[in-house]
Design a protein around this motif. Structure first.
Motif, mmCIF file in Angstrom:
data_model
loop_
_atom_site.group_PDB
_atom_site.id
_atom_site.type_symbol
_atom_site.label_atom_id
_atom_site.label_comp_id
_atom_site.label_asym_id
_atom_site.label_seq_id
_atom_site.Cartn_x
_atom_site.Cartn_y
_atom_site.Cartn_z
ATOM 1 N N GLN A 32 -8.754 6.804 -2.123
ATOM 2 C CA GLN A 32 -8.215 5.416 -3.032
ATOM 3 C C GLN A 32 -7.358 4.549 -2.196
ATOM 4 O O GLN A 32 -7.223 3.328 -2.541
ATOM 5 C CB GLN A 32 -7.617 5.969 -4.231
ATOM 6 N N ARG A 33 -6.519 5.149 -1.106
ATOM 7 C CA ARG A 33 -5.642 4.306 -0.437
ATOM 8 C C ARG A 33 -6.306 3.349 0.249
ATOM 9 O O ARG A 33 -6.456 2.275 0.418
ATOM 10 C CB ARG A 33 -4.930 5.207 0.544
ATOM 11 N N LEU A 69 0.939 -1.283 -0.222
ATOM 12 C CA LEU A 69 -0.094 -0.097 0.298
ATOM 13 C C LEU A 69 1.001 1.351 0.175
ATOM 14 O O LEU A 69 0.650 2.123 -0.720
ATOM 15 C CB LEU A 69 -0.836 0.051 1.115
ATOM 16 N N LYS A 70 1.917 1.328 0.945
ATOM 17 C CA LYS A 70 2.845 2.569 0.943
ATOM 18 C C LYS A 70 3.394 2.804 -0.371
ATOM 19 O O LYS A 70 3.490 3.612 -0.951
ATOM 20 C CB LYS A 70 3.736 2.297 1.984
ATOM 21 N N ARG A 71 3.828 1.426 -1.230
ATOM 22 C CA ARG A 71 4.623 1.537 -2.501
ATOM 23 C C ARG A 71 3.737 2.200 -3.591
ATOM 24 O O ARG A 71 4.266 3.027 -4.009
ATOM 25 C CB ARG A 71 5.268 0.279 -2.684
ATOM 26 N N PHE A 72 2.440 1.432 -3.751
ATOM 27 C CA PHE A 72 1.730 1.954 -4.623
ATOM 28 C C PHE A 72 1.035 3.083 -4.375
ATOM 29 O O PHE A 72 0.728 4.042 -5.218
ATOM 30 C CB PHE A 72 0.661 0.781 -4.998
ATOM 31 N N GLY A 73 0.763 3.314 -3.028
ATOM 32 C CA GLY A 73 0.165 4.785 -2.868
ATOM 33 C C GLY A 73 1.197 5.865 -3.198
ATOM 34 O O GLY A 73 0.629 6.906 -3.694
ATOM 35 N N GLY A 74 2.307 5.957 -3.083
ATOM 36 C CA GLY A 74 3.422 6.813 -3.726
ATOM 37 C C GLY A 74 3.429 6.871 -5.016
ATOM 38 O O GLY A 74 3.523 8.035 -5.744
#
Length: 99
Positions: free
Chosen positions: A27-28, A14-19
């Motif tokens: 969306q997160r 989530l952290k990787r794709f969120g950025g």
């Protein structure tokens, strides 16, 4: 319920794709739910079928991946979805899994 290890994997993704995708808070939240659901399904498959071959696991993962992508289409923009697809293609290539 996700194990602590699975929760960590989801949080990392989530952290990787969120950025990378520049996700909004909404969306997160939706992506977290989609990732958790996919991870739960994968864990269920592994638990129910401990003797699956690598080929069988890959086939089952494709069905999980397809369902997860259907959920993403509902809340990602076309640009975000294109980036997601690019990242998934890279991961499949790295793991030696055909699309």
């Amino acid at each position: 319920m996700l194990s602590p290890e699975a929760r960590q994997v989801v949080a990392t993704e989530l952290k990787r794709f969120g950025g990378e995708l520049n996700l909004s808070d909404e969306q997160r939240s939706k992506l977290r739910t989609a990732l958790e659901s996919a991870r739960e399904r994968i864990d269920e498959i592994r638990e129910a079928n401990p003797d699956l071959t690598r080929t069988d696991v890959i086939a089952k993962l494709k069905s999980v991946r397809g369902a997860a992508r259907e959920r993403l289409v509902q809340f990602l923009t076309p640009e975000q979805l294109a980036k997601w697809d690019t990242e998934m293609a890279k991961a499949r290539s790295f793991l030696g899994i055909a699309p």
